[in-house]
Design an enzyme around this catalytic site. Structure first.
Site, mmCIF file in Angstrom:
data_model
loop_
_atom_site.group_PDB
_atom_site.id
_atom_site.type_symbol
_atom_site.label_atom_id
_atom_site.label_comp_id
_atom_site.label_asym_id
_atom_site.label_seq_id
_atom_site.Cartn_x
_atom_site.Cartn_y
_atom_site.Cartn_z
ATOM 1 C CG HIS A 32 -1.856 -1.146 1.337
ATOM 2 N ND1 HIS A 32 -1.984 -1.921 2.462
ATOM 3 C CD2 HIS A 32 -2.731 -1.658 0.434
ATOM 4 C CE1 HIS A 32 -2.896 -2.858 2.261
ATOM 5 N NE2 HIS A 32 -3.354 -2.732 1.032
ATOM 6 C CE LYS B 156 -11.378 -7.690 2.622
ATOM 7 N NZ LYS B 156 -10.158 -7.024 2.125
ATOM 8 N NE ARG C 170 -2.324 -7.193 -4.595
ATOM 9 C CZ ARG C 170 -3.073 -7.846 -3.719
ATOM 10 N NH1 ARG C 170 -2.530 -8.364 -2.654
ATOM 11 N NH2 ARG C 170 -4.369 -7.966 -3.899
ATOM 12 C CB SER D 154 -4.101 -6.803 4.879
ATOM 13 O OG SER D 154 -3.807 -5.559 4.299
HETATM 14 N N1 COA Z 1 -0.277 -3.994 -2.187
HETATM 15 C C1 COA Z 1 -0.494 -4.883 -1.216
HETATM 16 N N2 COA Z 1 -1.720 -5.381 -0.923
HETATM 17 C C2 COA Z 1 -2.743 -4.944 -1.654
HETATM 18 C C3 COA Z 1 -2.590 -4.016 -2.673
HETATM 19 C C4 COA Z 1 -1.295 -3.541 -2.935
HETATM 20 N N3 COA Z 1 -1.066 -2.660 -3.910
HETATM 21 N N4 COA Z 1 -3.785 -3.792 -3.223
HETATM 22 C C5 COA Z 1 -4.655 -4.557 -2.553
HETATM 23 N N5 COA Z 1 -4.016 -5.248 -1.600
HETATM 24 C C6 COA Z 1 -4.588 -6.241 -0.686
HETATM 25 C C7 COA Z 1 -5.388 -5.637 0.415
HETATM 26 O O1 COA Z 1 -4.590 -5.441 1.564
HETATM 27 C C8 COA Z 1 -6.447 -6.681 0.640
HETATM 28 O O2 COA Z 1 -5.910 -7.690 1.446
HETATM 29 P P1 COA Z 1 -6.866 -8.620 2.316
HETATM 30 O O3 COA Z 1 -7.987 -9.087 1.464
HETATM 31 O O4 COA Z 1 -5.934 -9.669 2.695
HETATM 32 O O5 COA Z 1 -7.332 -7.742 3.438
HETATM 33 C C9 COA Z 1 -6.679 -7.307 -0.717
HETATM 34 O O6 COA Z 1 -5.494 -7.039 -1.438
HETATM 35 C C10 COA Z 1 -7.862 -6.755 -1.420
HETATM 36 O O7 COA Z 1 -7.644 -5.367 -1.530
HETATM 37 P P2 COA Z 1 -8.778 -4.350 -1.896
HETATM 38 O O8 COA Z 1 -9.463 -4.701 -3.142
HETATM 39 O O9 COA Z 1 -8.168 -2.999 -1.808
HETATM 40 O O10 COA Z 1 -9.818 -4.602 -0.782
HETATM 41 P P3 COA Z 1 -10.061 -3.760 0.413
HETATM 42 O O11 COA Z 1 -10.959 -4.524 1.266
HETATM 43 O O12 COA Z 1 -8.807 -3.287 1.026
HETATM 44 O O13 COA Z 1 -10.854 -2.491 -0.228
HETATM 45 C C11 COA Z 1 -12.808 -1.376 -1.134
HETATM 46 C C12 COA Z 1 -11.981 -2.662 -1.063
HETATM 47 C C13 COA Z 1 -13.108 -0.837 0.234
HETATM 48 C C14 COA Z 1 -12.015 -0.330 -1.903
HETATM 49 C C15 COA Z 1 -14.121 -1.742 -1.918
HETATM 50 O O14 COA Z 1 -14.709 -2.870 -1.316
HETATM 51 C C16 COA Z 1 -15.104 -0.624 -1.899
HETATM 52 O O15 COA Z 1 -14.974 0.318 -2.692
HETATM 53 N N6 COA Z 1 -16.108 -0.673 -0.998
HETATM 54 C C17 COA Z 1 -17.054 0.420 -0.766
HETATM 55 C C18 COA Z 1 -18.445 0.085 -1.276
HETATM 56 C C19 COA Z 1 -18.525 0.386 -2.731
HETATM 57 O O16 COA Z 1 -18.327 1.485 -3.197
HETATM 58 N N7 COA Z 1 -18.852 -0.663 -3.520
HETATM 59 C C20 COA Z 1 -18.914 -0.563 -4.928
HETATM 60 C C21 COA Z 1 -17.557 -0.794 -5.540
HETATM 61 S S1 COA Z 1 -17.651 -2.139 -6.680
#
Ligand code: COA
Length: 161
Positions: A17, A41, A90, A128
């Site tokens: 991140h 989550k 990734r 994470s």
């Molecule tokens: N480097 C390292 N890890 C990364 C990364 C990076 N560049 N990008 C993503 N990850 C990891 C995250 O840590 C996460 O790990 P985990 O699942 O083990 O916790 C995983 O990859 C998934 O990441 P991400 O897609 O960013 O999920 P998130 O839960 O952190 O965030 C939101 C997702 C909150 C952005 C998304 O669910 C959202 O927008 N929600 C709001 C509701 C909404 O608007 N919905 C409509 C959108 S379709």
């Protein structure tokens, strides 16, 4: 110049991140790190801890701010006046997942663009959940999280055994 948000759960922030937000801060005038108060989550770190750990890790960047949010990501982007959503890509399935999310977000608000940055090689495999799993099984995880949060994360992660 354009402002962007960088949304995620960040439970906890990883070096992956940090890589993305550092590079995003070079491109955009201001990056609003947006910490999602996830309901679906189950997080280990509460919302204040996740915000605080991101703030600590990014003290060296002067054009970012960190805040919690609820609801739709595009709505939060609009609220803070951001025109872009930064996402990190990734290896593997990230592309398909991000493509779907970008299309849905665009359908909801077509004035906000998704900008994907390719994670640097050492950060391609971090997540994470992996950090939490390694720590909780007694493994060393300091190469995966920002140095400034390592001690704080360690207390909680080891305590969650
Ligand atoms: N480097 C390292 N890890 C990364 C990364 C990076 N560049 N990008 C993503 N990850 C990891 C995250 O840590 C996460 O790990 P985990 O699942 O083990 O916790 C995983 O990859 C998934 O990441 P991400 O897609 O960013 O999920 P998130 O839960 O952190 O965030 C939101 C997702 C909150 C952005 C998304 O669910 C959202 O927008 N929600 C709001 C509701 C909404 O608007 N919905 C409509 C959108 S379709």
């Amino acid at each position: 110049m354009t402002k962007a948000i960088f949304p995620g759960t960040f439970d906890p922030i990883t070096k992956g991140h940090l890589d993305i937000v550092e590079r995003g801060s070079e491109i955009f005038e201001h990056v609003y790190v947006s910490v999602y108060e996830s309901s679906e989550k189950k997080t280990l770190f509460n919302i204040n801890e996740r915000v605080e750990m991101f703030e600590l890790s990014t003290q060296h960047l002067d054009n970012i701010s960190v805040s919690p949010y609820k609801g739709l990501t595009v709505d939060f982007a609009k609220k803070v006046g951001a025109k872009a959503i930064i996402r990190g890509l990734r290896i593997g399935q990230d592309f398909e997942y991000e493509r779907g999310m970008a299309l849905v977000n665009r359908e909801i608000n077509n004035r906000i663009e998704t900008v994907c940055l390719i994670s640097t090689l050492p950060n391609q495999f971090i997540s994470s959940s992996r950090v939490k799993e390694i720590a909780q099984l007694g493994g060393e995880f300091n190469s995966f999280v920002p140095e400034k949060i390592y001690q704080q994360a360690k207390i909680k992660l080891k305590g969650a055994n």
